[in-house]
Design a protein around this motif. Sequence first.
Motif, short mmCIF file in Angstrom:
data_model
loop_
_atom_site.label_atom_id
_atom_site.label_comp_id
_atom_site.label_asym_id
_atom_site.label_seq_id
_atom_site.Cartn_x
_atom_site.Cartn_y
_atom_site.Cartn_z
N ALA A 21 0.76 -1.06 -0.08
CA ALA A 21 0.02 -0.06 0.10
C ALA A 21 0.94 1.31 0.03
CB ALA A 21 -0.78 -0.13 1.22
N GLY A 22 0.43 2.13 -0.82
CA GLY A 22 1.21 3.60 -1.02
C GLY A 22 2.21 3.50 -2.21
N ASP A 23 2.67 2.18 -2.80
CA ASP A 23 3.39 2.15 -3.83
C ASP A 23 2.72 2.84 -5.06
OD1 ASP A 23 5.30 0.95 -2.27
OD2 ASP A 23 5.25 -0.94 -3.09
N THR A 24 3.52 3.19 -6.14
CA THR A 24 3.01 3.58 -7.40
C THR A 24 3.64 2.73 -8.45
OG1 THR A 24 2.57 5.83 -6.99
CG2 THR A 24 2.59 5.32 -9.12
N VAL A 25 2.81 2.10 -9.06
CA VAL A 25 3.21 1.03 -10.22
C VAL A 25 2.91 1.19 -11.44
CG1 VAL A 25 3.86 -0.84 -8.55
CG2 VAL A 25 1.56 -0.68 -9.50
N THR A 26 3.69 0.88 -12.61
CA THR A 26 3.24 0.96 -14.03
C THR A 26 3.08 -0.58 -14.26
OG1 THR A 26 4.44 2.97 -14.57
CG2 THR A 26 3.79 1.60 -16.25
N CYS A 27 1.82 -0.83 -14.83
CA CYS A 27 1.60 -2.20 -15.09
C CYS A 27 1.14 -2.43 -16.53
CB CYS A 27 0.26 -2.66 -14.10
SG CYS A 27 0.59 -2.59 -12.42
N ARG A 28 1.61 -3.62 -16.98
CA ARG A 28 1.02 -3.86 -18.30
C ARG A 28 -0.23 -4.63 -18.13
NH1 ARG A 28 1.01 -9.67 -18.24
NH2 ARG A 28 2.11 -10.48 -16.75
N VAL A 29 -1.15 -4.30 -19.28
CA VAL A 29 -2.64 -4.66 -19.20
C VAL A 29 -2.94 -5.94 -20.03
CG1 VAL A 29 -4.95 -3.83 -19.61
CG2 VAL A 29 -3.14 -2.41 -18.45
N TYR A 145 -4.38 5.84 -24.20
CA TYR A 145 -3.05 5.48 -23.53
C TYR A 145 -3.04 4.08 -23.72
CZ TYR A 145 1.52 5.61 -21.57
OH TYR A 145 2.79 5.23 -21.48
N VAL A 146 -4.06 3.28 -22.77
CA VAL A 146 -3.88 1.86 -22.72
C VAL A 146 -3.73 1.12 -23.92
CG1 VAL A 146 -4.80 -0.10 -21.78
CG2 VAL A 146 -4.71 1.96 -20.32
N PHE A 147 -4.86 1.72 -24.83
CA PHE A 147 -5.14 1.02 -26.10
C PHE A 147 -3.93 1.12 -27.12
CE2 PHE A 147 -9.27 -0.45 -25.87
CZ PHE A 147 -9.76 -0.96 -26.95
N CYS A 148 -3.19 2.30 -26.84
CA CYS A 148 -1.91 2.49 -27.81
C CYS A 148 -0.81 1.83 -27.10
CB CYS A 148 -1.75 4.11 -27.88
SG CYS A 148 -2.70 4.83 -28.82
N MET A 149 -0.48 1.82 -25.72
CA MET A 149 0.65 1.48 -25.03
C MET A 149 0.25 0.20 -24.44
SD MET A 149 2.37 3.89 -26.27
CE MET A 149 4.17 3.56 -25.28
N GLY A 150 -0.47 -0.33 -24.07
CA GLY A 150 -0.65 -1.56 -23.23
C GLY A 150 -0.17 -1.62 -21.79
N GLU A 151 -0.29 -0.27 -21.43
CA GLU A 151 0.00 -0.35 -19.85
C GLU A 151 -0.39 0.85 -19.18
OE1 GLU A 151 4.36 0.20 -20.02
OE2 GLU A 151 4.09 2.39 -20.06
N THR A 152 -0.53 1.16 -18.08
CA THR A 152 -1.03 2.15 -17.15
C THR A 152 -0.43 2.26 -15.71
OG1 THR A 152 -3.01 3.47 -16.59
CG2 THR A 152 -3.13 1.07 -16.37
N TRP A 153 -0.93 3.16 -14.97
CA TRP A 153 -0.18 3.32 -13.67
C TRP A 153 -1.35 3.12 -12.61
CZ3 TRP A 153 -1.34 7.10 -10.14
CH2 TRP A 153 -1.93 8.06 -10.75
N PHE A 154 -1.03 2.60 -11.29
CA PHE A 154 -1.94 2.64 -10.31
C PHE A 154 -0.98 2.86 -9.02
CE2 PHE A 154 -3.47 -0.75 -13.36
CZ PHE A 154 -4.59 -0.26 -13.40
#
Length: 419
Positions: A21-29, A145-154
Amino acid sequence: MGMTMTEKILADHSGQRVVKAGDTVTCRVDRAVLHDMFFSVGGQADLYVMKKLFNPERCVVVMDHAVPAPTVYDAEAGVKIRKFVERHGIKHFFDVGNHGVIHQILAEKGLALPGQLITCGDSHTMASGAFNCASRGMGPVDMVYVFCMGETWFQVGPTILYNLTGKLSDMVTGKDIFLYIAGTYGEVTNKNVEFGGAGIENLPLSERQSITTMCAEINADFAVFPFDRQVEDYLKNRAVEPFSPVKSDPDAEYEDIRTIDLDKMEPYVALPHFIPGNCKPVNEVEGMNINQAIIGSCSNGRLQDLKTAARIVKGKKIAQGVRLIITPASQAVYREAIQDGCITTLLDAGAVITNPTCGACYGGHMGLIGTGERCLATTTRNFKGRMGSADSEVMLASPATVAASALTGKITDPRRIVL
């Protein structure tokens, strides 16, 4: 350090060994999903800026909100959608006639799988959490962005665990579990929700889908159930690819652990015009008049929901002055309901059956309400003006409660109906 189910999925998709909890991550989708409203005239995002998709095999487009097109604007959106899908070679396209509410389509087609990460341009995307999948709704710019790059952040949020024990009694459903949770505990903004406990084995998948869908209404980031035999059996002949379920570690950290005794659950109702902290047992609000009753939506339009409603109204008639609208969650559900006979039973009682669509739920078509009217619905939201006039009221309940109330013309505990 142990991790929750959600944390494990985010760790796996971000290449991290551990997240907390508290981490920021970039994830593949694993799956990126859009529905028809993203292509409407004056739309939410210029989808035509997308020259190349990250992987058309992992992109999904579903016609579900304005289906069939109720306005020329929606018809024009349909033209754009079909050109977009053809240009990019998207094979997971569910056009009119092969359509359904987006989250039901993901389940039926084996596109929501255990251990996977899904993003979709619809706030109730966490419905797929019933399948041990981390799924999240996102806004239009994020989805481009996700459709183009296949990733997003949470940002990883803290997690609340609901331990379920016991078994629901007749006429009490997953929708009632959620409304109890929402009414008792309120919002969980920027937090995750997970479910565990021996009571899960007594909870059908359709009820789990109802619960995870509705967790959007308490502002959860993710809502996830564990993988079990029910999920395994459901996906056996429909999963589009191999999958890897996740389970929480024994030493996973939770912000809170709350026990829900299913044996003690009773029918609940959400009052107008919001849900968190605003739900009561049905017996506390019985007798309120209703003008319209709706059974359907991503929360409660599956076969079991329609069978429950048919069981209650069989051999009876809808009350004078009440409109009962039934919206199956998909073409497949519609077909199954016809074969089961429950559609005929509902028609005989005086119900109107619509095609699968989100129409009434989002206030678009197929069942809006006028000034001074009150609708009791199994849909997902009840804010002011959600289903039509700003001077109307929407209250939420289970298919059993809605069907029982349609018979009497007043909010009614379904356990009072003689079957």
